[in-house]
Design an enzyme around this catalytic site. Sequence first.
Site, PDB file in Angstrom:
ATOM      1  N   ASP A 303       0.820  -1.183   0.065  1.00  0.00           N
ATOM      2  CA  ASP A 303      -0.032   0.131   0.018  1.00  0.00           C
ATOM      3  C   ASP A 303       0.777   1.214  -0.020  1.00  0.00           C
ATOM      4  O   ASP A 303       1.980   1.110   0.597  1.00  0.00           O
ATOM      5  CB  ASP A 303      -0.926  -0.126   1.178  1.00  0.00           C
ATOM      6  N   GLU A 351       1.173  -0.561  -5.089  1.00  0.00           N
ATOM      7  CA  GLU A 351      -0.143   0.248  -5.156  1.00  0.00           C
ATOM      8  C   GLU A 351       0.615   1.696  -5.528  1.00  0.00           C
ATOM      9  O   GLU A 351       0.900   2.374  -4.678  1.00  0.00           O
ATOM     10  CB  GLU A 351      -0.994   0.347  -3.923  1.00  0.00           C
ATOM     11  N   ASP A 407     -11.237   1.500  -1.462  1.00  0.00           N
ATOM     12  CA  ASP A 407     -11.514   2.858  -0.929  1.00  0.00           C
ATOM     13  C   ASP A 407     -12.381   3.679  -2.014  1.00  0.00           C
ATOM     14  O   ASP A 407     -12.665   5.031  -1.929  1.00  0.00           O
ATOM     15  CB  ASP A 407      -9.978   3.621  -1.074  1.00  0.00           C
TER      16      ASP A 407
END
Length: 513
Positions: A303, A351, A407
């Site tokens: 992430d 990511e 998200d």
Amino acid sequence: MLPSKPGVLMHRTSGILLHPTSLPGPFGIGDLGPAAYRFVDLLADAGQGLWQVLPLGPTGYRDSPYQCTSAYAGNPLLISPEALLAAGWIDPADLEHPDFPDDRVEFGEVHCWKRTLLDRACQGFAARADQGSRDAYARFQEEQRDWLPEYALFSAIKIAQKDRAWTEWPERLALRDRKTLTAWKRTHKAKIERETLVQFLFFSQWSALREYAHARGVHFVGDMPIFVAHDSAEVWAHREWFQLEPDGQPTVIAGVPPDYFSATGQRWGNPLYDWPALAADGYSFWVQRLRRQLAVTDLVRVDHFRGFAGYWEIPASESTAVNGHWVTGPGMALFDALKAALGPDLPLIAEDLGVITPDVEALRDGLELPGMAVLQFAFDETSGFGHCGFLPHNHQRRLVVYTGTHDNNTVRGWWAEQDAGTHDWVQRYLCTDGEQPHWAFIRAALSSVAAGALFPMQDLLGAGAEATMNRPGTAEGNWVWRYREADLDLASIGRLRDLSRTYGRAPHPVSGP
């Protein structure tokens, strides 16, 4: 999806993004029990090779899996009561539970009920475990000795302190006075043992589920946040790794500048690393962390990858993320250390969303890691019609394409918010009438040249905005969504299987480094 060299995806495959908390079941939260095995069967029957999860650690602040109290531990809330019963650690009467809702997680109620249940399970193990189980527990403690004792101590103190953040503990505990900790360990040995055993129960169940999934051709994509939570065992035990005040409060914190999700940016609140201090011992924390991630999942989505090239530093005194600035990250030096310790082929997904600059692309491409493309972002007019890199005709093979992430709004929710111009563009581009936008996006992801394709379970179900998992920049109502068994449509499973076959995607073996 096997890398033959760093980050190159060798086979076309696809899968579903679903955190275990979102699984159905009677105990108020999804867990590693029967519904998880049924979901593996669903994936296999639908021709999917990947199950992507969010971070699996014990959640802290606002129940976010991205604010875990440990970088290594498993979330006790995911432990299956039914598996505890099958193992003999609890009695049938222990399964009596409150009338939990079946479409969302009420974390407070679940936490209270499950803590009591796990107390009983630990008592049952102590009273009934045979020698084989005790030997397995001893092996687990030995294999996890580099993190487990510190975590168990942290967790036991935290429970004794009524779950307050460690900076709110009595000063001698918060700042780890040696004599105080030694006395606490001696006085509260049973509490520490309880936290150790709970981790054994979690990882025993996780290992069994993963073995079953592998047998059905399904492999796990894990998720590793770049930052760790301030209220975590790692920050408490290793203040020297972070930029903190003498009392343990952060001087600067993590986040991102104003973006697609928020006009004031995102103020995450995680303490920032002292990268020179981490580099001084060869990035041992990161080596240990990634080694542990790869021991429990098969691929790892990293992430906020851009933070390794440069990260947004916000003074801790600021109430928003607006008044921050970019700071250079560790770059390739960190990954050189990881490759030296773990091997040259790191099975990672970068990511790389957000503000992506040439240095981020150079780091990703230098490591030959696949990045991410999100189809909801593809139809952003600011890029110019047809020019956004997320549009399928601009994809490349070394890529993982998503309809959306945890998200994002669901595809149907996103579609409902778009204007007529965007509807027209999407309908022309995807050759769809707009009646089932989620299936048009799934087809686009599966047909892409990208080696990997993933989509949230919400999009397979055609759920609306009410099923959004997380709304960045908001504090309430996140991480609670669950699907119900009744939501599943067998026709959708068959349709997904047929599309996956049509576009040459199927389960393939995946291995770690």
